[in-house]
Design a protein around this motif. Structure first.
Motif, PDB file in Angstrom:
ATOM      1  N   SER A 138       0.863  -1.183   0.000  1.00 15.08           N
ATOM      2  CA  SER A 138       0.000   0.000   0.000  1.00 15.08           C
ATOM      3  C   SER A 138       0.898   1.231   0.000  1.00 15.08           C
ATOM      4  CB  SER A 138      -0.890   0.013   1.240  1.00 15.08           C
ATOM      5  OG  SER A 138      -1.886  -0.975   1.124  1.00 15.08           O
ATOM      6  N   ILE A 139       0.516   2.230  -0.758  1.00 14.34           N
ATOM      7  CA  ILE A 139       1.353   3.415  -0.932  1.00 14.34           C
ATOM      8  C   ILE A 139       0.625   4.660  -0.439  1.00 14.34           C
ATOM      9  CG2 ILE A 139       2.651   4.826  -2.579  1.00 14.34           C
ATOM     10  CD1 ILE A 139       3.639   1.953  -2.502  1.00 14.34           C
ATOM     11  N   VAL A 140       1.291   5.406   0.429  1.00 17.53           N
ATOM     12  CA  VAL A 140       0.804   6.708   0.883  1.00 17.53           C
ATOM     13  C   VAL A 140       1.529   7.757   0.046  1.00 17.53           C
ATOM     14  CG1 VAL A 140       0.634   8.311   2.823  1.00 17.53           C
ATOM     15  CG2 VAL A 140       0.501   5.841   3.224  1.00 17.53           C
ATOM     16  N   ARG A 141       0.779   8.687  -0.544  1.00 18.58           N
ATOM     17  CA  ARG A 141       1.383   9.712  -1.397  1.00 18.58           C
ATOM     18  C   ARG A 141       0.996  11.099  -0.922  1.00 18.58           C
ATOM     19  NH1 ARG A 141      -0.797   8.717  -7.046  1.00 18.58           N
ATOM     20  NH2 ARG A 141       0.404  10.585  -7.455  1.00 18.58           N
TER      21      ARG A 141
ATOM     22  N   SER B 250       4.104  -2.501   4.133  1.00 21.16           N
ATOM     23  CA  SER B 250       4.074  -3.944   3.898  1.00 21.16           C
ATOM     24  C   SER B 250       3.754  -4.675   5.193  1.00 21.16           C
ATOM     25  CB  SER B 250       5.427  -4.430   3.384  1.00 21.16           C
ATOM     26  OG  SER B 250       5.498  -5.838   3.458  1.00 21.16           O
ATOM     27  N   THR B 251       2.940  -5.700   5.087  1.00 17.74           N
ATOM     28  CA  THR B 251       2.676  -6.589   6.229  1.00 17.74           C
ATOM     29  C   THR B 251       3.295  -7.962   5.966  1.00 17.74           C
ATOM     30  OG1 THR B 251       0.550  -7.287   5.300  1.00 17.74           O
ATOM     31  CG2 THR B 251       0.517  -5.397   6.819  1.00 17.74           C
TER      32      THR B 251
ATOM     33  N   THR C  49      -5.254  -6.052   4.115  1.00 18.64           N
ATOM     34  CA  THR C  49      -6.317  -5.201   4.666  1.00 18.64           C
ATOM     35  C   THR C  49      -5.762  -4.236   5.703  1.00 18.64           C
ATOM     36  OG1 THR C  49      -7.915  -6.965   4.310  1.00 18.64           O
ATOM     37  CG2 THR C  49      -8.567  -5.207   5.800  1.00 18.64           C
ATOM     38  N   ILE C  50      -4.869  -4.715   6.570  1.00 17.34           N
ATOM     39  CA  ILE C  50      -4.241  -3.834   7.574  1.00 17.34           C
ATOM     40  C   ILE C  50      -3.402  -2.778   6.865  1.00 17.34           C
ATOM     41  CG2 ILE C  50      -2.454  -3.741   9.367  1.00 17.34           C
ATOM     42  CD1 ILE C  50      -5.066  -4.692  10.467  1.00 17.34           C
ATOM     43  N   ALA C  51      -2.655  -3.184   5.828  1.00 19.40           N
ATOM     44  CA  ALA C  51      -1.842  -2.224   5.074  1.00 19.40           C
ATOM     45  C   ALA C  51      -2.725  -1.144   4.462  1.00 19.40           C
ATOM     46  CB  ALA C  51      -1.043  -2.945   3.986  1.00 19.40           C
TER      47      ALA C  51
ATOM     48  N   VAL D 119      -4.934   5.918   7.297  1.00 19.10           N
ATOM     49  CA  VAL D 119      -4.552   6.689   8.485  1.00 19.10           C
ATOM     50  C   VAL D 119      -3.448   7.685   8.145  1.00 19.10           C
ATOM     51  CG1 VAL D 119      -3.448   6.533  10.755  1.00 19.10           C
ATOM     52  CG2 VAL D 119      -5.291   4.947  10.152  1.00 19.10           C
ATOM     53  N   PHE D 120      -2.380   7.194   7.487  1.00 23.15           N
ATOM     54  CA  PHE D 120      -1.263   8.066   7.127  1.00 23.15           C
ATOM     55  C   PHE D 120      -1.682   9.145   6.132  1.00 23.15           C
ATOM     56  CE2 PHE D 120       1.570   4.570   8.620  1.00 23.15           C
ATOM     57  CZ  PHE D 120       2.325   5.320   9.501  1.00 23.15           C
TER      58      PHE D 120
END
Length: 197
Positions: free
Chosen positions: A121-124, A133-134, A140-142, A148-149
């Motif tokens: 998952s990528i936060v931009r 990464s999990t 789903t957690i990622a 959130v981030f």
């Protein structure tokens, strides 16, 4: 207890050749994730059919080619990354075997044990990207952490990055002196956080 041993990297997909095998929902998801982060990614998608969503997605991306045919081992040659994105476990395993034989990095969707890499998952926020990464345990957690981030990081962060970049260009001295000065300047970000606790 098992620890995440993954080493995060950021690929320049406009300088690599990517093969995605699968034209359905999984292929659409993988191609979409790459294009969202790297719009000039050079991707070849091989499949016997393509979803309408995938066809629509790639219309404005001239570096993405849809090739309607069955997968063959020759599709792997000349590629730097391969993503097996079909619903057929046997075909995915075959793609994995061909990629490994050609010494090409491969990701088999929903099969962590057959992955050399994961698409996290990528936060931009502008030029800032944070990969989450999990270790393949819970996408789903990622995804939730990404949300959130994404919300917690201020939109003004891009301005800060630009100003620090300009400052870095103006600093004199060797590499270690520049790093010390930038560490000193940015230490306020960490100090403020600790003082709030």
């Amino acid at each position: 207890m098992e620890e995440n041993q993954l080493f995060p990297v950021f690929f320049k997909l406009d300088q690599l050749q990517v093969l995605v095998v699968g034209g359905g929902n999984i292929g659409h998801e993988k191609v979409g994730a790459m294009l969202q982060n790297s719009p000039r990614a050079r991707i070849t998608v091989v499949a016997t059919w393509f979803s309408t969503e995938l066809e629509q997605l790639v219309k404005n991306y001239p570096d993405v080619e849809l090739v309607q045919k069955a997968f063959s081992c020759g599709d792997v040659f000349g590629k730097d990354l391969v993503i097996a994105a079909t619903n057929d476990r046997e075909l995915n395993h075959c793609i994995w075997e061909k990629a490994k034989a050609a010494r090409v990095l491969v990701n088999v969707a929903d099969t962590p044990e057959l992955c050399d890499f994961y698409l996290g998952s990528i936060v931009r926020k502008g030029n800032l990207k944070i990969a989450i990464s999990t270790n393949g345990k819970s996408p789903t957690i990622a995804k939730r952490l990404k949300e959130v981030f994404q919300e917690a990081l201020p939109d003004t962060l891009e301005d800060v990055l630009q100003k620090l970049h300009m400052l870095r260009e103006r600093l004199k001295g060797d590499f270690s002196e520049k790093v010390k000065e930038l560490n000193r300047i940015t230490s306020v970000l960490v100090k403020e956080k600790h003082s709030e606790q």
